[in-house]
Every structure is written in structure tokens, then in C-alpha cells.
Enzyme design. Structure first.
Site, mmCIF file in Angstrom:
data_model
loop_
_atom_site.group_PDB
_atom_site.id
_atom_site.type_symbol
_atom_site.label_atom_id
_atom_site.label_comp_id
_atom_site.label_asym_id
_atom_site.label_seq_id
_atom_site.Cartn_x
_atom_site.Cartn_y
_atom_site.Cartn_z
ATOM 1 N N CYS A 90 0.630 -2.870 15.514
ATOM 2 C CA CYS A 90 0.734 -2.419 13.854
ATOM 3 C C CYS A 90 0.171 -3.625 13.060
ATOM 4 O O CYS A 90 0.502 -4.818 13.177
ATOM 5 C CB CYS A 90 2.079 -2.457 13.475
ATOM 6 S SG CYS A 90 2.476 -1.837 11.788
ATOM 7 N N CYS A 148 5.699 -5.347 15.496
ATOM 8 C CA CYS A 148 5.335 -4.598 16.644
ATOM 9 C C CYS A 148 3.709 -4.785 17.081
ATOM 10 O O CYS A 148 3.036 -5.148 16.126
ATOM 11 C CB CYS A 148 5.340 -2.980 16.180
ATOM 12 S SG CYS A 148 7.280 -2.693 15.762
ATOM 13 N N CYS A 165 6.137 -7.281 7.209
ATOM 14 C CA CYS A 165 7.148 -6.749 7.973
ATOM 15 C C CYS A 165 7.670 -7.679 8.965
ATOM 16 O O CYS A 165 6.513 -8.467 9.347
ATOM 17 C CB CYS A 165 6.659 -5.377 8.472
ATOM 18 S SG CYS A 165 8.011 -4.496 9.595
ATOM 19 N N CYS A 173 3.453 8.439 1.462
ATOM 20 C CA CYS A 173 3.802 7.494 2.481
ATOM 21 C C CYS A 173 3.997 6.428 1.690
ATOM 22 O O CYS A 173 3.229 5.733 1.138
ATOM 23 C CB CYS A 173 2.823 7.477 3.453
ATOM 24 S SG CYS A 173 3.146 6.145 4.854
ATOM 25 N N GLU A 233 0.825 -1.134 0.103
ATOM 26 C CA GLU A 233 -0.104 -0.095 -0.018
ATOM 27 C C GLU A 233 0.774 1.224 -0.080
ATOM 28 O O GLU A 233 1.949 1.336 0.535
ATOM 29 C CB GLU A 233 -0.804 -0.183 1.001
ATOM 30 C CG GLU A 233 -1.596 -1.071 1.073
ATOM 31 C CD GLU A 233 -3.004 -1.156 2.011
ATOM 32 O OE1 GLU A 233 -3.887 -1.930 1.896
ATOM 33 O OE2 GLU A 233 -2.781 -0.615 3.415
ATOM 34 N N CYS A 249 -1.821 5.564 9.969
ATOM 35 C CA CYS A 249 -0.666 4.971 10.319
ATOM 36 C C CYS A 249 -1.018 3.516 10.943
ATOM 37 O O CYS A 249 -1.936 3.511 11.836
ATOM 38 C CB CYS A 249 -0.116 5.681 11.259
ATOM 39 S SG CYS A 249 0.924 7.003 11.103
#
Ligand code: SAH
Length: 382
Positions: free
Chosen positions: A130, A127, A123, A116, A103, A352
Site C-alpha cells: 500500500c 501494509c 497510515c 472514498c 486524498e 485502491c
């Protein structure tokens, strides 16, 4: 020897820096000044359109054009879908070479436009707050796929903002992935973004955001002068290990030390951004604000508070705005410059931490993603 892109066996031209072009031309027995011509063709749209093959490059000889076409490709991700928020924020789903979807988000403001971009498919860092981390790691994006995102955005947006000289004024590596676990691709891409022959974006407006990969920041010291943002989220190691597991490998003390080095490397009144996602009842108390203030005392920095953005399946909640403001005031009283990030594009899941893309087949389980994070972190040290 000419190094080619692993998967396609072809050179990935969009991610080539000026130096890399010059070296390639030299290897081919051509004049190195063609490098500047080629960079302009690749990164400057002509009547609103970017070139996608070499035939348009009429100031190069036919033989050079066909040699370049043989050896490499002008490859950018494929546009799969686009969403527009009621607040003007746009999100693209883009297909990477791996077949997975990543994205990219554009956030328009009155005097600037921030893009962004993603650096990886999925990933490995996991975390706890996230959405991207929940999918595990799939693959790195190539430098060309990172630059390709910028080309896609500029081509789509320029006609929508005809009175802006520059529609993308800022780029943040805050999409999917951990940029400092993909430095071989991220550093050249950032270089092309900042090069006047590339996109000419100011070094103050190109930001690499990291969860705290210390060797990656060390590498930045000699390689780039892009801006740096640290996803800190907690003022002590105990809490940070819960939220950002890579803190077990690179604790806060080591992280802040290398940040100080990077600020010194940048010089000329530049500061690092400290990002702090505020999670209800987890890290949002005034005691935490006081701890944070004490921790950052000696680091030239500004602080960006990000109220947590929920996603399906999360146990965390966003604090009230009153809590966020009190936390901010506490830090402002200690003379920090503190901004609160406004949530943009929530109706299209573009805020975010909400970026999930569609990570296909190769996605490992969470346990193996954690192993992966460890392995990658280990290999970064080596
Ligand atoms: N891996 C990089 C960049 C990706 S995330 C990094 O960690 O910096 C970009 C920013 O969004 C980071 O500060 C990240 O911690 C924050 N973030 C992630 N999930 C979030 C969520 N659900 N709500 C608010 N901020 C989030």
C-alpha cells in the site's frame, strides 16, 4: 465542561452528532430542539451551497448564533487540487489542519456514486503493498474533516449530475489511513453520514474498512451498525503477517471471531465484505483460493477481489485477469458471492492503494511508523 478541538481550541461543529449538539445547547441554557435546525443548516445545501458560517441560520436567535460562532467553527479541509480521470473518476487533494494533503476519490457508476474518504493523514500500519503505508503516520483527521470531505464532494458534484437525487450514494472509508485507529473521529462522522438530519445515507452503504484492528471492531459492536469490510489479503497467518503487519498483534483467528460477533450484532441478513488484494505470485494461486474458502466457511460474507494496483517503488505486480478469474471461479464454486473490483482512475493515481497525498514534515521514518503502529495498537487494547 465544553471540550474543544485540540489544535484550534475551537469546537469542530461539522463532526457533531445530534446528541452532541443537544448536550452543547443544554450546557448553553438553550432549547435542545435547535439541534435539529442546526444539523439541517450544516448538512443540507441551500441552492447548491453549504453554509460556512452562522449568519445564514436565520431561525436561530442572533445571540445563539454569535455564541456558537465564538465557541466553535464550521471547518472543512481546503481544496488544494482536483484531477479527473478519462473514466469519470475524480480525485481531490485536500489540505488538513495539520497542513498535509490527503486524498479523496469519487467513483461514478450508472446507478450509484461512491465516495472514498480518508480517515488519517498517512497510515501507521505499513501494509507492504500500500502506497499510503510507505509514508508513515502523520495525524488523525477530525470528525469535521471527515464530514468536510463529503460536503466538498457533494458541492462539487451536484451541479455535474443534475438529474440524480443523490450524487453520493455510498461512502467507503477506504482512502488514506486506518479508520479503526481513529474511532473517536470516525464513529461520530459515520453517525452523521447515516443520520437523516445529516446525509441520510443507508447503513448498508456506509462502509468502514479495516486492516484488522480487533478492539476497534469490538467497539463497533456497541456503537454503530455501519457496514464492515476486512482487508484480509491472505488465508493464513504466515503470509498475512508479511502483507499486513498488524496481523502479528491480531491474528486471523481473533479477527474472524470478532467479525462473527459483528455480523450477529448487525443481524437482518447483513454480511461482511472480505477484501483480498491479489498480488502476482504471492497470494493468487488456486491453493490459496481453496484455503480462503475453507477459512471463511462459517462467516456470512461476500468476497471482493482487488487486482493489485502498482505504485512507484513497489516490488509487487498485478496478476493476469485470467488468474483473477480462476481464483474467483474457485470461490464461486464453493457458493461464495465474489466480485472483482474494476480499476478506476488509474491514470490519475486514484485506484485502491495508490493514494499518497503529500504528508508533510511530521512524517516519521518507516521504523518509527512501525513503532507507532505498535503503540497505537497497544493503546487501543487498553
Ligand atoms: N486501512 C484500511 C483502509 C484503507 S485501504 C484497510 O486496510 O482496509 C482500502 C483497501 O485498498 C484495502 O483493502 C487495502 O488493503 C487495499 N489496497 C491497498 N493498497 C492496494 C494496492 N496497491 N492495490 C490494491 N489494493 C490495495
Amino acid at each position: 465542561m465544553i471540550e474543544t478541538h485540540q489544535q484550534s481550541e475551537k469546537l469542530d461543529y461539522l463532526g457533531f452528532t445530534l446528541d452532541r449538539w443537544q448536550a452543547l445547547l443544554e450546557t448553553l441554557g438553550e432549547k435542545s430542539y435547535h439541534a435539529k435546525q442546526i444539523m439541517k443548516w450544516l448538512h443540507r445545501p441551500l441552492r447548491g451551497r453549504f453554509v460556512h458560517d452562522f449568519s445564514a441560520m436565520t431561525d436561530l436567535s442572533k445571540s445563539l448564533r454569535s455564541r456558537l460562532a465564538e465557541l466553535g467553527e464550521i471547518h472543512q479541509p481546503e481544496e488544494h487540487d482536483q484531477f479527473v480521470s478519462t473514466d469519470g473518476t475524480r480525485k481531490w487533494l485536500l489540505k488538513s489542519r495539520s497542513g498535509s494533503l490527503v486524498e479523496m476519490v469519487f467513483i461514478p457508476e450508472s446507478s450509484r456514486g461512491t465516495l472514498c474518504v480518508s480517515s488519517q493523514v498517512g497510515c501507521a500500519l505499513d501494509c507492504s503493498f500500500c502506497a499510503t503505508g510507505k509514508q508513515g503516520f502523520n495525524s488523525n483527521l477530525t470528525a469535521g474533516e471527515i464530514i468536510g470531505q463529503l460536503r466538498i464532494a457533494i458541492a462539487a458534484l451536484a451541479p455535474l449530475y443534475p438529474d440524480r437525487r443523490r450524487v453520493v450514494t455510498n461512502v467507503v472509508m477506504m482512502g488514506m489511513g486506518e479508520p479503526l485507529l481513529n474511532t473517536d473521529n470516525v464513529f461520530p462522522a459515520v453517525n452523521v453520514m447515516m443520520d437523516d438530519l445529516g446525509y441520510g445515507i443507508s447503513k448498508r452503504r456506509v462502509t468502514i474498512s479495516t486492516a484488522g484492528v480487533v478492539p476497534g471492531i469490538e467497539k463497533m459492536c456497541g456503537t454503530t451498525d455501519a457496514s464492515l469490510a476486512i482487508s484480509l489479503h491472505a488465508p493464513d497467518n504466515e503470509l498475512r503477517c508479511q502483507l499486513v503487519p498488524i496481523n502479528r498483534k491480531y491474528p486471523i483467528e481473533d479477527l474472524l471471531q470478532v467479525c462473527s460477533r459483528y455480523v450477529r450484532h448487525l443481524g437482518e441478513k447483513r454480511r461482511i465484505t472480505i477484501e483480498y488484494t491479489m498480488i502476482d505470485g504471492v497470494n493468487d494461486s488456486l491453493a490459496r483460493a481453496a484455503q480462503l474458502s475453507c477459512l471463511l466457511r462459517d462467516l456470512p460474507c461476500k468476497i471482493n477481489l482487488i487486482p493489485f494496483n502498482p505504485f512507484p517503488g513497489t516490488v509487487y505486480r498485478r496478476p493476469t485477469m485470467a488468474t483473477v478469474r480462476k481464483f474467483q471461479e474457485r470461490l464461486v464454486n464453493d457458493n461464495y458471492s465474489v466480485t472483482v473490483r474494476t480499476t478506476r482512475g488509474a491514470d490519475i493515481q486514484a485506484a485502491c492503494g495508490q493514494l499518497a497525498g503529500r504528508v508533510a514534515a511530521k512524517t516519521p521514518s518507516r521504523a518509527s511508523a512501525q513503532r507507532n503502529a505498535h503503540q497505537i495498537a497497544t493503546s487501543e487494547v487498553a
